[in-house]
Design a protein around this motif. Structure first.
Motif, mmCIF file in Angstrom:
data_model
loop_
_atom_site.group_PDB
_atom_site.id
_atom_site.type_symbol
_atom_site.label_atom_id
_atom_site.label_comp_id
_atom_site.label_asym_id
_atom_site.label_seq_id
_atom_site.Cartn_x
_atom_site.Cartn_y
_atom_site.Cartn_z
ATOM 1 N N ARG A 7 0.841 -1.183 0.000
ATOM 2 C CA ARG A 7 0.000 0.000 0.000
ATOM 3 C C ARG A 7 0.880 1.237 0.000
ATOM 4 N N ARG A 12 -5.924 6.137 1.307
ATOM 5 C CA ARG A 12 -6.983 5.737 2.216
ATOM 6 C C ARG A 12 -8.185 5.282 1.407
ATOM 7 N N PHE A 14 -11.759 2.140 1.355
ATOM 8 C CA PHE A 14 -12.272 0.847 1.764
ATOM 9 C C PHE A 14 -11.931 -0.186 0.707
ATOM 10 N N THR A 15 -11.753 -1.396 1.175
ATOM 11 C CA THR A 15 -11.528 -2.480 0.225
ATOM 12 C C THR A 15 -12.883 -2.929 -0.318
ATOM 13 N N LEU A 16 -12.850 -3.664 -1.383
ATOM 14 C CA LEU A 16 -14.081 -4.166 -1.982
ATOM 15 C C LEU A 16 -14.835 -5.048 -0.999
ATOM 16 N N LEU A 17 -14.152 -5.843 -0.234
ATOM 17 C CA LEU A 17 -14.781 -6.723 0.739
ATOM 18 C C LEU A 17 -15.520 -5.915 1.808
ATOM 19 N N GLU A 18 -14.917 -4.842 2.287
ATOM 20 C CA GLU A 18 -15.561 -4.008 3.292
ATOM 21 C C GLU A 18 -16.832 -3.352 2.731
#
Length: 146
Positions: A7, A12, A14-18
């Motif tokens: 990273r 900053r 969100f990830t796709l999963l979040e």
């Protein structure tokens, strides 16, 4: 160290999963709120119908008393009140006092043809209370001849 495997400092978000988990939680909450709203709407509608049916029964009981009626046997008719058609039924029963008669009134919403919306309601005397119809029991004194 490659850019794709680490990273970048200061990046900053969100990830796709979040994001997917948040959407799933929101969807479950939205469905629960929709069902609660539908349940409330159905309960209010049912209470309105029951209240209107109770008024129909009370009006019929008042009419019998005012007209000093002395009904016999059983009968039914369709009345229109509160902008709705109602199937009104009555059944009379003797009491230990010959000058007093028990009258059971029951009402349910009527269809366009004039019959009850529930076929079982006309099959048995107590079925109106079991099937969501309203029922009222009154006692009438035999009219005296003046």
């Amino acid at each position: 160290m490659s850019i794709s495997t680490s990273r970048v400092i200061g990046q900053r978000g969100f990830t796709l999963l979040e994001v997917m988990v948040a959407l799933a939680i929101f969807a479950v909450a939205a469905i629960a709120l929709t069902q609660a709203g539908m349940s409330y709407t159905h309960a209010v509608s049912t209470l309105n119908d029951r209240t209107a049916a109770h008024y129909v029964l009370m009006n019929e009981a008042a009419s019998l008393r005012i007209n000093r009626a002395w009904p016999e046997g059983t009968g039914e008719r369709v009345v229109e009140q509160a902008g709705q058609r109602w199937q009104l039924r009555y059944q009379t029963f003797p009491t230990p006092v010959p000058a007093v008669r028990r009258v059971e009134l029951s009402v349910s919403a009527a269809t366009a043809g004039g019959s009850s919306t529930n076929a079982a309601a006309s099959a048995a005397p107590d079925s109106a209370a079991q099937t969501g119809g309203q029922r009222l029991v009154i006692f009438l004194n035999q009219p005296t001849v003046e």
